[in-house]
Design an enzyme around this catalytic site. Structure first.
Site, PDB file in Angstrom:
ATOM      1  N   ARG A   1     -10.139   0.354   8.013  1.00 25.05           N
ATOM      2  CA  ARG A   1      -9.701  -1.000   8.323  1.00 25.05           C
ATOM      3  C   ARG A   1     -10.778  -1.798   9.036  1.00 25.05           C
ATOM      4  NH1 ARG A   1      -3.843   0.136   8.444  1.00 25.05           N
ATOM      5  NH2 ARG A   1      -2.777  -1.794   8.929  1.00 25.05           N
TER       6      ARG A   1
ATOM      7  N   ARG B   1      -0.532  -9.360  12.845  1.00 22.23           N
ATOM      8  CA  ARG B   1      -1.130  -8.359  11.940  1.00 22.23           C
ATOM      9  C   ARG B   1      -1.889  -9.047  10.796  1.00 22.23           C
ATOM     10  NH1 ARG B   1       4.145  -5.404  10.575  1.00 22.23           N
ATOM     11  NH2 ARG B   1       2.936  -4.294   9.003  1.00 22.23           N
TER      12      ARG B   1
ATOM     13  N   LYS C   1       0.839  -1.209   0.000  1.00 17.56           N
ATOM     14  CA  LYS C   1       0.000   0.000   0.000  1.00 17.56           C
ATOM     15  C   LYS C   1       0.876   1.261   0.000  1.00 17.56           C
ATOM     16  CE  LYS C   1      -2.081  -1.326   3.817  1.00 17.56           C
ATOM     17  NZ  LYS C   1      -1.420  -2.621   4.056  1.00 17.56           N
TER      18      LYS C   1
ATOM     19  N   ARG D   1      11.723  -5.379   5.118  1.00 20.99           N
ATOM     20  CA  ARG D   1      11.488  -3.936   4.947  1.00 20.99           C
ATOM     21  C   ARG D   1      12.451  -3.111   5.817  1.00 20.99           C
ATOM     22  NH1 ARG D   1       5.658  -1.578   5.584  1.00 20.99           N
ATOM     23  NH2 ARG D   1       5.680  -2.834   7.469  1.00 20.99           N
TER      24      ARG D   1
ATOM     25  N   ARG E   1      11.028  -1.440  11.319  1.00 25.50           N
ATOM     26  CA  ARG E   1       9.877  -1.039  12.134  1.00 25.50           C
ATOM     27  C   ARG E   1       9.687  -1.992  13.309  1.00 25.50           C
ATOM     28  NH1 ARG E   1       4.831   0.330   8.237  1.00 25.50           N
ATOM     29  NH2 ARG E   1       3.747  -0.990   9.749  1.00 25.50           N
TER      30      ARG E   1
HETATM   31  P1  AP5 Z   1       4.800  -1.579   1.946  1.00 26.32           P
HETATM   32  O1  AP5 Z   1       4.475  -0.771   0.738  1.00 26.32           O
HETATM   33  O2  AP5 Z   1       5.454  -0.891   3.082  1.00 26.32           O
HETATM   34  O3  AP5 Z   1       3.521  -2.406   2.404  1.00 26.32           O
HETATM   35  P2  AP5 Z   1       2.195  -1.923   3.130  1.00 26.32           P
HETATM   36  O4  AP5 Z   1       1.058  -2.636   2.490  1.00 26.32           O
HETATM   37  O5  AP5 Z   1       2.141  -0.431   3.164  1.00 26.32           O
HETATM   38  O6  AP5 Z   1       2.469  -2.574   4.540  1.00 26.32           O
HETATM   39  P3  AP5 Z   1       2.341  -1.984   6.009  1.00 26.32           P
HETATM   40  O7  AP5 Z   1       3.104  -2.933   6.886  1.00 26.32           O
HETATM   41  O8  AP5 Z   1       2.741  -0.545   6.083  1.00 26.32           O
HETATM   42  O9  AP5 Z   1       0.838  -2.142   6.232  1.00 26.32           O
HETATM   43  P4  AP5 Z   1       0.127  -2.273   7.528  1.00 26.32           P
HETATM   44  O10 AP5 Z   1      -1.250  -2.164   7.027  1.00 26.32           O
HETATM   45  O11 AP5 Z   1       0.422  -3.479   8.348  1.00 26.32           O
HETATM   46  O12 AP5 Z   1       0.736  -1.084   8.407  1.00 26.32           O
HETATM   47  P5  AP5 Z   1       0.291   0.417   8.637  1.00 26.32           P
HETATM   48  O13 AP5 Z   1       1.498   1.243   8.627  1.00 26.32           O
HETATM   49  O14 AP5 Z   1      -0.850   0.802   7.786  1.00 26.32           O
HETATM   50  O15 AP5 Z   1       5.710  -2.796   1.450  1.00 26.32           O
HETATM   51  C1  AP5 Z   1       6.280  -3.720   2.359  1.00 26.32           C
HETATM   52  C2  AP5 Z   1       7.685  -4.126   1.865  1.00 26.32           C
HETATM   53  O16 AP5 Z   1       7.577  -4.778   0.605  1.00 26.32           O
HETATM   54  C3  AP5 Z   1       8.626  -2.938   1.643  1.00 26.32           C
HETATM   55  O17 AP5 Z   1       9.928  -3.319   2.012  1.00 26.32           O
HETATM   56  C4  AP5 Z   1       8.565  -2.690   0.132  1.00 26.32           C
HETATM   57  O18 AP5 Z   1       9.779  -2.147  -0.329  1.00 26.32           O
HETATM   58  C5  AP5 Z   1       8.327  -4.110  -0.409  1.00 26.32           C
HETATM   59  N1  AP5 Z   1       7.494  -4.075  -1.622  1.00 26.32           N
HETATM   60  C6  AP5 Z   1       6.274  -3.497  -1.720  1.00 26.32           C
HETATM   61  N2  AP5 Z   1       5.788  -3.644  -2.970  1.00 26.32           N
HETATM   62  C7  AP5 Z   1       6.720  -4.340  -3.663  1.00 26.32           C
HETATM   63  C8  AP5 Z   1       6.813  -4.822  -4.990  1.00 26.32           C
HETATM   64  N3  AP5 Z   1       5.834  -4.640  -5.888  1.00 26.32           N
HETATM   65  N4  AP5 Z   1       7.913  -5.504  -5.359  1.00 26.32           N
HETATM   66  C9  AP5 Z   1       8.886  -5.711  -4.479  1.00 26.32           C
HETATM   67  N5  AP5 Z   1       8.881  -5.292  -3.196  1.00 26.32           N
HETATM   68  C10 AP5 Z   1       7.813  -4.612  -2.786  1.00 26.32           C
HETATM   69  O19 AP5 Z   1      -0.277   0.306  10.144  1.00 26.32           O
HETATM   70  C11 AP5 Z   1       0.581   0.003  11.223  1.00 26.32           C
HETATM   71  C12 AP5 Z   1      -0.249  -0.105  12.493  1.00 26.32           C
HETATM   72  O20 AP5 Z   1      -0.919   1.140  12.769  1.00 26.32           O
HETATM   73  C13 AP5 Z   1      -1.386  -1.141  12.452  1.00 26.32           C
HETATM   74  O21 AP5 Z   1      -0.934  -2.435  12.801  1.00 26.32           O
HETATM   75  C14 AP5 Z   1      -2.353  -0.558  13.504  1.00 26.32           C
HETATM   76  O22 AP5 Z   1      -1.897  -0.820  14.812  1.00 26.32           O
HETATM   77  C15 AP5 Z   1      -2.245   0.945  13.264  1.00 26.32           C
HETATM   78  N6  AP5 Z   1      -3.218   1.448  12.278  1.00 26.32           N
HETATM   79  C16 AP5 Z   1      -2.931   2.053  11.078  1.00 26.32           C
HETATM   80  N7  AP5 Z   1      -4.059   2.402  10.446  1.00 26.32           N
HETATM   81  C17 AP5 Z   1      -5.090   2.006  11.238  1.00 26.32           C
HETATM   82  C18 AP5 Z   1      -6.497   2.062  11.096  1.00 26.32           C
HETATM   83  N8  AP5 Z   1      -7.091   2.607  10.003  1.00 26.32           N
HETATM   84  N9  AP5 Z   1      -7.254   1.549  12.096  1.00 26.32           N
HETATM   85  C19 AP5 Z   1      -6.698   1.016  13.207  1.00 26.32           C
HETATM   86  N10 AP5 Z   1      -5.349   0.919  13.393  1.00 26.32           N
HETATM   87  C20 AP5 Z   1      -4.557   1.404  12.409  1.00 26.32           C
END
Ligand code: AP5
Length: 219
Positions: free
Chosen positions: A89, A172, A14, A128, A161
């Site tokens: 979410r 997660r 994402k 990551r 992270r």
């Molecule tokens: P990346 O793009 O970072 O993946 P992502 O889908 O953004 O993963 P996240 O871990 O950030 O998602 P998440 O939903 O768990 O965490 P968030 O920060 O939203 O890619 C991952 C890796 O893969 C990277 O190294 C990248 O380089 C590689 N990659 C990506 N695409 C690639 C490709 N095509 N080819 C090769 N490599 C690739 O949330 C964190 C925490 O915050 C949650 O656990 C929760 O506690 C809280 N939170 C956030 N939002 C909410 C909400 N709306 N409601 C409640 N709690 C929330």
């Protein structure tokens, strides 16, 4: 106001895809994960409320999340095009977003479901790395920095992270299945869901999303 959502499990890409879209289009990237990490870093009230949930890989309560999103929307222009990453979410968050957009005579235009297999998600997250200074994302194998541990963009230090340990990643993934996957049918029923294979190179996924969403921001 135009709104697209990037939906998908942890590691689906994402943040990576949002960054690719942001650099070539007027979409404003709103990542609730980034907003919360910033709040934790600055030890704000929201940060103190969110920290424990994030460390355990659990969802932060809906009222906290909706509060920060409404605040963000209130700062933007009524003509802005938003790209949400990691929000909504839960069904509750999705319904509250609909109500907020209704107040702006608007609605969710598209929801892009980024799909990739579980093993790929785990290997992406364990590999990551993120820049401590500018937030640029890397992957030790897929998208490595030119110099080990150093950001290509600003020379900052790269870190892993706190929630990217294997145990927290597995939690997660479970939380996504139990609390977020129901959004797929919610948005499918509204006719706005677009499935995208995000196991491919990031440029291909970005191109697929823009092929559909690009018309929303054409002059
Ligand atoms: P990346 O793009 O970072 O993946 P992502 O889908 O953004 O993963 P996240 O871990 O950030 O998602 P998440 O939903 O768990 O965490 P968030 O920060 O939203 O890619 C991952 C890796 O893969 C990277 O190294 C990248 O380089 C590689 N990659 C990506 N695409 C690639 C490709 N095509 N080819 C090769 N490599 C690739 O949330 C964190 C925490 O915050 C949650 O656990 C929760 O506690 C809280 N939170 C956030 N939002 C909410 C909400 N709306 N409601 C409640 N709690 C929330």
């Amino acid at each position: 106001m135009k709104t697209i959502i990037l939906l998908g499990g942890p590691g689906a890409g994402k943040g990576t895809i949002a960054e690719g879209i942001r650099t070539v289009s007027p979409f404003l990237h709103v990542s609730t994960g980034d907003m919360l990490r910033e709040a934790v870093k600055n030890a704000t009230g929201v940060g103190r409320q969110a920290e424990g949930y994030m460390k355990r890989g659990e969802l932060v309560p809906d009222d906290v999340i909706v509060g920060i999103v409404e605040e963000r929307l209130a700062q933007g222009s009524p003509d802005a095009a938003y790209m949400f990453d990691g929000f909504p979410r839960t069904l509750e968050q999705a319904r509250l977003l609909d109500k907020t957009l209704e107040k702006h005579a608007s609605r969710v235009n598209y929801v892009f479901l980024l799909e990739a297999g579980r093993d790929l998600l785990i290997s992406r997250l364990t590999g990551r790395r993120v820049c401590r200074s500018c937030g640029q994302g890397y992957h030790v194998i897929n998208i490595p920095p030119k110099r080990d541990g150093i950001c290509d963009v600003c020379g900052g230090e790269l870190y892993q992270r706190a929630d990217d340990s294997e145990a927290t990643i597995l939690n997660r993934l479970d939380v996504y299945t139990k609390q977020t996957e129901s959004l797929i049918s919610y948005y499918e029923a509204k006719g706005v869901l677009v499935r995208v294979d995000s196991s491919r190179a990031r440029q291909e996924t970005v191109a697929d999303v823009l092929r559909v969403a690009g018309s929303l921001v054409q002059p």
